[in-house]
Scaffold this motif. Structure first.
Motif, PDB file in Angstrom:
ATOM      1  N   ALA A  32      -9.310-100.300  -8.610  1.00 49.69           N
ATOM      2  CA  ALA A  32      -9.729 -98.850  -9.348  1.00 49.69           C
ATOM      3  C   ALA A  32      -8.056 -98.410  -9.666  1.00 49.69           C
ATOM      4  O   ALA A  32      -7.847 -97.803 -10.737  1.00 49.69           O
ATOM      5  N   LEU A  33      -7.220 -98.323  -8.597  1.00 54.24           N
ATOM      6  CA  LEU A  33      -5.819 -98.032  -9.113  1.00 54.24           C
ATOM      7  C   LEU A  33      -5.216 -98.894  -9.954  1.00 54.24           C
ATOM      8  O   LEU A  33      -4.620 -98.159 -11.005  1.00 54.24           O
ATOM      9  N   PHE A  34      -5.376 -99.997  -9.984  1.00 58.53           N
ATOM     10  CA  PHE A  34      -4.840-100.822 -11.235  1.00 58.53           C
ATOM     11  C   PHE A  34      -5.475-100.403 -12.460  1.00 58.53           C
ATOM     12  O   PHE A  34      -4.815-100.235 -13.438  1.00 58.53           O
ATOM     13  N   TYR A  35      -6.637-100.212 -12.403  1.00 58.14           N
ATOM     14  CA  TYR A  35      -7.362 -99.990 -13.824  1.00 58.14           C
ATOM     15  C   TYR A  35      -7.142 -98.905 -14.514  1.00 58.14           C
ATOM     16  O   TYR A  35      -6.969 -98.712 -15.542  1.00 58.14           O
ATOM     17  N   TRP A  36      -6.943 -97.617 -13.481  1.00 55.91           N
ATOM     18  CA  TRP A  36      -6.321 -96.466 -13.945  1.00 55.91           C
ATOM     19  C   TRP A  36      -5.152 -96.155 -14.260  1.00 55.91           C
ATOM     20  O   TRP A  36      -4.493 -95.246 -14.375  1.00 55.91           O
ATOM     21  N   GLY A  37      -4.425 -97.353 -14.032  1.00 59.85           N
ATOM     22  CA  GLY A  37      -2.880 -97.070 -14.356  1.00 59.85           C
ATOM     23  C   GLY A  37      -2.080 -96.770 -13.015  1.00 59.85           C
ATOM     24  O   GLY A  37      -0.817 -96.182 -13.399  1.00 59.85           O
ATOM     25  N   LEU A  38      -2.568 -96.847 -12.023  1.00 62.97           N
ATOM     26  CA  LEU A  38      -1.845 -96.416 -10.850  1.00 62.97           C
ATOM     27  C   LEU A  38      -1.329 -97.793  -9.891  1.00 62.97           C
ATOM     28  O   LEU A  38      -1.103 -97.801  -8.660  1.00 62.97           O
ATOM     29  N   GLY A  39      -1.567 -98.923 -10.473  1.00 63.39           N
ATOM     30  CA  GLY A  39      -1.235-100.209  -9.952  1.00 63.39           C
ATOM     31  C   GLY A  39       0.155-100.098  -9.173  1.00 63.39           C
ATOM     32  O   GLY A  39       0.328-100.642  -8.144  1.00 63.39           O
ATOM     33  N   GLY A  40       1.194 -99.812  -9.698  1.00 59.09           N
ATOM     34  CA  GLY A  40       2.594 -99.526  -9.048  1.00 59.09           C
ATOM     35  C   GLY A  40       2.893 -98.363  -8.416  1.00 59.09           C
ATOM     36  O   GLY A  40       4.008 -98.074  -8.061  1.00 59.09           O
ATOM     37  N   TRP A  41       1.849 -97.603  -8.169  1.00 55.55           N
ATOM     38  CA  TRP A  41       1.937 -96.358  -7.235  1.00 55.55           C
ATOM     39  C   TRP A  41       2.597 -96.492  -5.957  1.00 55.55           C
ATOM     40  O   TRP A  41       2.009 -97.490  -5.216  1.00 55.55           O
ATOM     41  N   GLU A  42       3.623 -95.673  -5.613  1.00 58.36           N
ATOM     42  CA  GLU A  42       4.449 -96.390  -4.267  1.00 58.36           C
ATOM     43  C   GLU A  42       3.208 -95.592  -3.029  1.00 58.36           C
ATOM     44  O   GLU A  42       3.480 -96.408  -2.059  1.00 58.36           O
ATOM     45  N   ARG A  43       2.318 -94.750  -3.315  1.00 54.79           N
ATOM     46  CA  ARG A  43       1.215 -94.482  -2.367  1.00 54.79           C
ATOM     47  C   ARG A  43       0.207 -95.138  -2.186  1.00 54.79           C
ATOM     48  O   ARG A  43      -0.856 -95.193  -1.418  1.00 54.79           O
ATOM     49  N   GLY A  44       0.030 -96.432  -3.192  1.00 56.84           N
ATOM     50  CA  GLY A  44      -1.108 -97.225  -3.166  1.00 56.84           C
ATOM     51  C   GLY A  44      -1.448 -97.925  -1.832  1.00 56.84           C
ATOM     52  O   GLY A  44      -2.541 -98.071  -1.486  1.00 56.84           O
ATOM     53  N   GLU A  45      -0.288 -98.276  -0.858  1.00 56.09           N
ATOM     54  CA  GLU A  45      -0.667 -99.196   0.416  1.00 56.09           C
ATOM     55  C   GLU A  45      -1.190 -98.034   1.214  1.00 56.09           C
ATOM     56  O   GLU A  45      -2.055 -98.359   2.036  1.00 56.09           O
ATOM     57  N   ASP A  46      -0.736 -96.716   1.101  1.00 54.09           N
ATOM     58  CA  ASP A  46      -1.271 -95.679   2.031  1.00 54.09           C
ATOM     59  C   ASP A  46      -2.708 -95.446   1.920  1.00 54.09           C
ATOM     60  O   ASP A  46      -3.534 -95.319   2.591  1.00 54.09           O
TER      61      ASP A  46
END
Length: 138
Positions: A32-46
């Motif tokens: 979902a993060l990738f699909y919504w354009g947040l794939g490189g977001w630094e908080r994704g691992e959190d």
């Protein structure tokens, strides 16, 4: 612009009471993060770690035998919200990690998320956490 490309974005998925549900829930949120354009977001691992902790808690403490849990992830352009709905009772709380060897899940969620909480539903509860998104000033 079609309706699917407009905010807010939301994905819901029901998972069985099975240990394989935790990595599956984590993969859904990563997708979902990738699909919504947040794939490189630094908080994704959190976010992924919090999903793992909330899903694990639902399996261990919230989903009675024969039941499962619902994962909902929602992004409105400012805040990413993760919810785990289960039909179990009880009031989850952060444990004192200096005293208790286990039970660090909500401690991690409280440390990593911007907000978290517990809401009631019938039956059960919803445990949620929120992250201010890149557009929200993170």
């Amino acid at each position: 612009m079609n309706e699917e490309s407009q905010l807010p974005y939301q994905r819901d998925q029901f998972y069985a009471r099975d240990r394989r549900s935790v990595p599956a829930a984590r993969r859904l949120v990563q997708w979902a993060l990738f699909y919504w354009g947040l794939g490189g977001w630094e908080r994704g691992e959190d976010v992924s770690l919090c999903v793992s902790e909330l899903a694990t808690n639902a399996l261990l403490h919230g989903a009675p035998p024969g039941r499962g849990f619902l994962l909902r992830v929602r992004y409105d352009g400012d805040v990413l919200r993760v919810e785990v709905h289960d039909s179990g009772g009880g009031e989850p709380c952060v444990r004192d990690c200096a005293v208790d060897e286990g039970g660090r899940g909500l401690f991690l969620v409280a440390a990593l998320a911007d907000k978290w909480g517990v809401g009631q539903r019938d039956p059960g509860k919803v445990v949620w956490c929120e992250f201010v998104g890149p557009a929200g000033g993170a």
